[in-house]
Design an enzyme around this catalytic site. Structure first.
Site, mmCIF file in Angstrom:
data_model
loop_
_atom_site.group_PDB
_atom_site.id
_atom_site.type_symbol
_atom_site.label_atom_id
_atom_site.label_comp_id
_atom_site.label_asym_id
_atom_site.label_seq_id
_atom_site.Cartn_x
_atom_site.Cartn_y
_atom_site.Cartn_z
ATOM 1 C CG HIS A 1 0.401 6.061 -0.998
ATOM 2 N ND1 HIS A 1 -0.813 6.629 -1.572
ATOM 3 C CD2 HIS A 1 -0.147 5.470 0.401
ATOM 4 C CE1 HIS A 1 -1.781 6.281 -0.539
ATOM 5 N NE2 HIS A 1 -1.652 5.575 0.332
ATOM 6 C CG ASP B 1 -4.964 6.752 1.084
ATOM 7 O OD1 ASP B 1 -4.342 8.027 1.744
ATOM 8 O OD2 ASP B 1 -4.767 5.751 1.228
ATOM 9 C CG HIS C 1 -1.881 0.889 1.344
ATOM 10 N ND1 HIS C 1 -3.296 0.996 0.893
ATOM 11 C CD2 HIS C 1 -1.601 2.273 1.670
ATOM 12 C CE1 HIS C 1 -3.693 2.242 1.128
ATOM 13 N NE2 HIS C 1 -2.858 3.068 1.692
ATOM 14 C CD GLU C 2 1.691 3.721 3.646
ATOM 15 O OE1 GLU C 2 1.776 4.685 2.964
ATOM 16 O OE2 GLU C 2 0.547 3.275 4.012
#
Length: 211
Positions: free
Chosen positions: A9, A81, A5-6
């Site tokens: 980004h 988000d 997930h990170e």
């Protein structure tokens, strides 16, 4: 899941021309967040362009896009988000006049409900038909940003895998180490197109706002 997930980004943000430089990624929980990715501006900003907003929305949805691409599944981890992205899209349409379909108009009147101890709210002063158009435009901007995130991560899936792998090992990446890693795995970030004054009609007059 958090590492991907990170990393989503980070990889998406690195490939967007109007994003601030990436400063830090971590999968160490903080508060309710399982991890976070931090971008820091290099200068103060008083205004933000439509292109910059769309890039921020795309980066914000990079985590959810990474989950979908890698696991074929999405989690509730992208709640914040999605909220921020939807808010940005709605402000683009109702406050900043950035929808070509609805034009340079403000929709809704501000009302400060101080006695109810609530934040600034907006009273609706438009028809049901316009409300439907606003929802369509908000949805269009969000879906456009999400598709951009999916396209970037699909193209650079190897980089996504590698960043998440190193992140699972080290838990935190920041500063020069992070920049060197991204530059090694990804092509140079696209540069924003220079802004040029627009010529009006057939003469030499140029758009030069005086406000």
């Amino acid at each position: 899941m958090t590492a991907y997930h990170e990393a989503g980004h980070a990889v998406v943000g690195h490939m967007l021309p109007h994003m601030d430089p990436l400063h830090k990624i971590t999968i160490i929980p903080r508060g309710r967040a399982m991890g976070y990715t931090m971008f820091l501006p290099v200068e103060d900003r008083y205004n933000i362009s439509k292109s910059e907003i769309l890039d921020r929305m795309t980066m914000a949805l990079g985590g959810r896009a990474a989950e979908e691409i890698v696991f074929g599944e999405i989690t509730s981890g992208a709640q914040d988000d999605i909220e921020r992205t939807t808010q940005m899209a709605r402000r683009m349409v109702t406050e900043w006049g950035m929808s070509e379909r609805l034009g340079p108009l403000t929709y809704g009147m501000k009302q400060d409900e101080v006695f109810l101890a609530r934040d600034m709210t907006r009273l609706r002063n438009y028809s049901e038909e316009v409300a439907g158009l606003i929802d369509e435009e908000v949805r269009k901007f969000v879906h456009m940003a999400y598709q951009r995130a999916l396209d970037i991560l699909t193209e650079h899936k190897d980089a996504l895998d590698k960043v998440s792998e190193i992140l699972m090992e080290k838990e935190t990446l920041e500063g020069k180490e992070l920049q060197d890693l991204l530059e090694q795995l990804l092509p140079p970030r696209p540069k924003p197109e220079p802004k040029k004054p627009r010529v009006i009609g057939g003469g030499t007059s140029q758009v030069a706002p005086a406000y």
